[in-house]
Write a protein that holds these residues in place. Structure first.
Motif, PDB file in Angstrom:
ATOM      1  N   UNK A   1       0.836  -1.199   0.000  1.00  0.00           N
ATOM      2  CA  UNK A   1       0.000   0.000   0.000  1.00  0.00           C
ATOM      3  C   UNK A   1       0.874   1.254   0.000  1.00  0.00           C
ATOM      4  N   UNK A   2       1.984   1.203   0.721  1.00  0.00           N
ATOM      5  CA  UNK A   2       2.892   2.350   0.775  1.00  0.00           C
ATOM      6  C   UNK A   2       3.518   2.616  -0.591  1.00  0.00           C
ATOM      7  N   UNK A   3       3.865   1.558  -1.321  1.00  0.00           N
ATOM      8  CA  UNK A   3       4.436   1.749  -2.662  1.00  0.00           C
ATOM      9  C   UNK A   3       3.421   2.377  -3.609  1.00  0.00           C
ATOM     10  N   UNK A   4       2.153   2.018  -3.467  1.00  0.00           N
ATOM     11  CA  UNK A   4       1.125   2.516  -4.383  1.00  0.00           C
ATOM     12  C   UNK A   4       0.690   3.932  -4.053  1.00  0.00           C
ATOM     13  N   UNK A   5       0.676   4.290  -2.762  1.00  0.00           N
ATOM     14  CA  UNK A   5       0.196   5.604  -2.324  1.00  0.00           C
ATOM     15  C   UNK A   5       1.393   6.441  -1.890  1.00  0.00           C
ATOM     16  N   UNK A   6       1.883   7.330  -2.745  1.00  0.00           N
ATOM     17  CA  UNK A   6       3.140   8.039  -2.453  1.00  0.00           C
ATOM     18  C   UNK A   6       3.082   8.934  -1.229  1.00  0.00           C
ATOM     19  N   UNK A   7       1.886   9.392  -0.836  1.00  0.00           N
ATOM     20  CA  UNK A   7       1.783  10.274   0.323  1.00  0.00           C
ATOM     21  C   UNK A   7       1.351   9.538   1.593  1.00  0.00           C
ATOM     22  N   UNK A   8       1.293   8.235   1.553  1.00  0.00           N
ATOM     23  CA  UNK A   8       0.796   7.504   2.718  1.00  0.00           C
ATOM     24  C   UNK A   8       1.753   7.562   3.889  1.00  0.00           C
ATOM     25  N   UNK A   9       3.045   7.502   3.617  1.00  0.00           N
ATOM     26  CA  UNK A   9       4.025   7.416   4.699  1.00  0.00           C
ATOM     27  C   UNK A   9       5.022   8.571   4.645  1.00  0.00           C
ATOM     28  N   UNK A  10       4.586   9.788   4.983  1.00  0.00           N
ATOM     29  CA  UNK A  10       5.526  10.914   5.037  1.00  0.00           C
ATOM     30  C   UNK A  10       6.453  10.784   6.243  1.00  0.00           C
ATOM     31  N   UNK A  11       7.417  11.689   6.354  1.00  0.00           N
ATOM     32  CA  UNK A  11       8.422  11.586   7.407  1.00  0.00           C
ATOM     33  C   UNK A  11       7.987  12.211   8.731  1.00  0.00           C
ATOM     34  N   UNK A  12       6.880  12.966   8.731  1.00  0.00           N
ATOM     35  CA  UNK A  12       6.477  13.645   9.954  1.00  0.00           C
ATOM     36  C   UNK A  12       5.756  12.692  10.896  1.00  0.00           C
ATOM     37  N   UNK A  13       5.498  13.162  12.089  1.00  0.00           N
ATOM     38  CA  UNK A  13       4.785  12.485  13.176  1.00  0.00           C
ATOM     39  C   UNK A  13       5.192  11.015  13.330  1.00  0.00           C
ATOM     40  N   UNK A  14       6.480  10.728  13.151  1.00  0.00           N
ATOM     41  CA  UNK A  14       6.937   9.338  13.201  1.00  0.00           C
ATOM     42  C   UNK A  14       6.755   8.710  14.580  1.00  0.00           C
ATOM     43  N   UNK A  15       6.655   9.537  15.627  1.00  0.00           N
ATOM     44  CA  UNK A  15       6.539   8.997  16.979  1.00  0.00           C
ATOM     45  C   UNK A  15       5.113   9.075  17.514  1.00  0.00           C
ATOM     46  N   UNK A  16       4.166   9.442  16.681  1.00  0.00           N
ATOM     47  CA  UNK A  16       2.771   9.544  17.111  1.00  0.00           C
ATOM     48  C   UNK A  16       2.181   8.139  17.206  1.00  0.00           C
ATOM     49  N   UNK A  17       1.777   7.734  18.421  1.00  0.00           N
ATOM     50  CA  UNK A  17       1.257   6.376  18.606  1.00  0.00           C
ATOM     51  C   UNK A  17      -0.254   6.330  18.469  1.00  0.00           C
ATOM     52  N   UNK A  18      -0.927   7.490  18.421  1.00  0.00           N
ATOM     53  CA  UNK A  18      -2.377   7.503  18.273  1.00  0.00           C
ATOM     54  C   UNK A  18      -2.763   7.301  16.822  1.00  0.00           C
ATOM     55  N   UNK A  19      -3.911   6.659  16.595  1.00  0.00           N
ATOM     56  CA  UNK A  19      -4.412   6.449  15.227  1.00  0.00           C
ATOM     57  C   UNK A  19      -5.255   7.656  14.846  1.00  0.00           C
ATOM     58  N   UNK A  20      -4.642   8.612  14.187  1.00  0.00           N
ATOM     59  CA  UNK A  20      -5.314   9.858  13.837  1.00  0.00           C
ATOM     60  C   UNK A  20      -5.144  10.163  12.358  1.00  0.00           C
ATOM     61  N   UNK A  21      -6.059  10.973  11.844  1.00  0.00           N
ATOM     62  CA  UNK A  21      -5.999  11.439  10.456  1.00  0.00           C
ATOM     63  C   UNK A  21      -6.365  12.911  10.428  1.00  0.00           C
ATOM     64  N   UNK A  22      -5.771  13.644   9.524  1.00  0.00           N
ATOM     65  CA  UNK A  22      -6.063  15.068   9.389  1.00  0.00           C
ATOM     66  C   UNK A  22      -5.870  15.538   7.968  1.00  0.00           C
ATOM     67  N   UNK A  23      -6.510  16.628   7.635  1.00  0.00           N
ATOM     68  CA  UNK A  23      -6.441  17.179   6.284  1.00  0.00           C
ATOM     69  C   UNK A  23      -5.358  18.241   6.202  1.00  0.00           C
ATOM     70  N   UNK A  24      -4.607  18.232   5.106  1.00  0.00           N
ATOM     71  CA  UNK A  24      -3.598  19.255   4.863  1.00  0.00           C
ATOM     72  C   UNK A  24      -3.771  19.792   3.446  1.00  0.00           C
ATOM     73  N   UNK A  25      -3.737  21.107   3.342  1.00  0.00           N
ATOM     74  CA  UNK A  25      -3.950  21.746   2.033  1.00  0.00           C
ATOM     75  C   UNK A  25      -2.700  21.579   1.165  1.00  0.00           C
ATOM     76  N   UNK A  26      -2.918  21.336  -0.126  1.00  0.00           N
ATOM     77  CA  UNK A  26      -1.832  21.158  -1.078  1.00  0.00           C
ATOM     78  C   UNK A  26      -1.623  22.421  -1.894  1.00  0.00           C
ATOM     79  N   UNK A  27      -0.384  22.715  -2.229  1.00  0.00           N
ATOM     80  CA  UNK A  27      -0.107  23.809  -3.148  1.00  0.00           C
ATOM     81  C   UNK A  27      -0.695  23.479  -4.522  1.00  0.00           C
ATOM     82  N   UNK A  28      -1.018  24.505  -5.261  1.00  0.00           N
ATOM     83  CA  UNK A  28      -1.690  24.309  -6.550  1.00  0.00           C
ATOM     84  C   UNK A  28      -0.880  23.398  -7.475  1.00  0.00           C
TER      85      UNK A  28
END
Length: 318
Positions: free
Chosen positions: A106-133
């Protein structure tokens, strides 16, 4: 939710006579979505939000309902393609488990699935982030999407790499994120041919740099109406004839929305030629220009000291 529950709910929705009898029985069991009931295959380069929404569509749930059923807490609101869904490490693994797909796949198919941030966050959370045009995704081929969605939806968004500008199998393309629907390309068969030539280019060690240079050059030609204007205008006219929605998109002109698509065959041809030129060059700039003109189907390229191709051949490659 099991496949039987989903089937029962579909029958209730389709039959008003049965709805009164079964509404309480079925809808009191909404949901949680059971892992692996629907194996929705990701599209190459698909956004995380798009894939999660397609998975929700397969279960006939909203996206918040799907995430909640997987124990993922969703923060904020967002819409595609302007925003992307970012998942914590725990949420990513829960999504993979729910989809019944291995996390590495799934990580290979979805390029934005595993970014480098929040690597130590143990909670299962999701949030929206705005993309540049310039980073916003484009519409995926509707037929490829429907095939990989169990027919639940034909809408998906992906971060399209340049070598997948068109779908040669279904003759669709989406060159700009501002397009609400894909562009049909049956009337321009050279686009499919360019796609196949582009796949061959990818095997060359200088493919990436040649493509970047070629795209910059053809974009400059297109914007300043140089060399190939008549051919590109004819191609644009054919695309507009089979895609009337191009002329009704209010936020940009058809010429701008289709620029990468209109110039695609010549960009591929130029990139393949630039990749094959010796470096350092064994021929003069004029010799290289004559070769490129031949590859582009032109009798000659007008001599201009400021032409981006001449500048590239004279300065960049020496």
């Amino acid at each position: 939710m099991s496949r039987t529950d989903v089937t029962t709910r579909a029958a209730v929705a389709a039959s008003p006579a049965r709805r009164a009898v079964l509404t309480t029985e079925v809808w009191l069991r909404i949901p949680s979505a059971a892992p692996g009931v629907f194996r929705v295959r990701p599209l190459p380069g698909e956004t995380t939000a798009s894939y999660a929404q397609r998975l929700a569509d397969a279960y006939r749930l909203t996206l918040p309902q799907l995430l909640d059923s997987a124990g993922i807490t969703l923060h904020g609101h967002g819409t595609l393609p302007a925003t992307e869904l970012h998942l914590s490490p725990a949420a990513r693994r829960r999504l993979a488990a729910l989809a019944g797909i291995s996390f590495p796949h799934l990580t290979r198919a979805l390029p934005r699935l595993a970014p480098n941030d929040d690597a130590h966050d143990i909670a299962a959370t999701a949030g929206w982030k705005r993309l540049q045009a310039d980073l916003q995704p484009v519409r995926a081929c509707t037929l490829c999407t429907r095939h990989r969605s169990h027919g639940a939806t034909g809408t998906a968004w992906n971060h399209r790499p340049p070598h997948r500008l068109v779908c040669p199998r279904h003759h669709q393309a989406a060159p700009d994120p501002r397009l609400a629907t894909t562009i049909r390309t049956q009337g321009v068969p050279e686009l499919a041919a360019a796609h196949h030539a582009h796949q061959r280019l990818l095997r060359h060690p200088r493919a990436a740099t040649a493509w970047t240079a070629a795209r910059a050059i053809t974009t400059r030609w297109y914007d300043h109406q140089q060399h190939l204007t008549h051919r590109w205008h004819t191609r644009l006219t054919r695309l507009c004839a089979t895609n009337p929605h191009l002329t009704t998109t209010g936020n940009a002109s058809p010429a701008l929305l289709t620029r990468d698509l209109v110039t695609y065959p010549e960009t591929v041809a130029l990139a393949r030629t630039l990749a094959a030129l010796p470096n350092p060059p064994h021929h003069t700039t004029d010799d290289a220009l004559s070769l490129i003109a031949h590859r582009l189907g032109l009798s000659r390229l007008a001599s201009n000291a400021n032409d981006p191709l001449r500048v590239f051949l004279t300065h960049t490659r020496h």
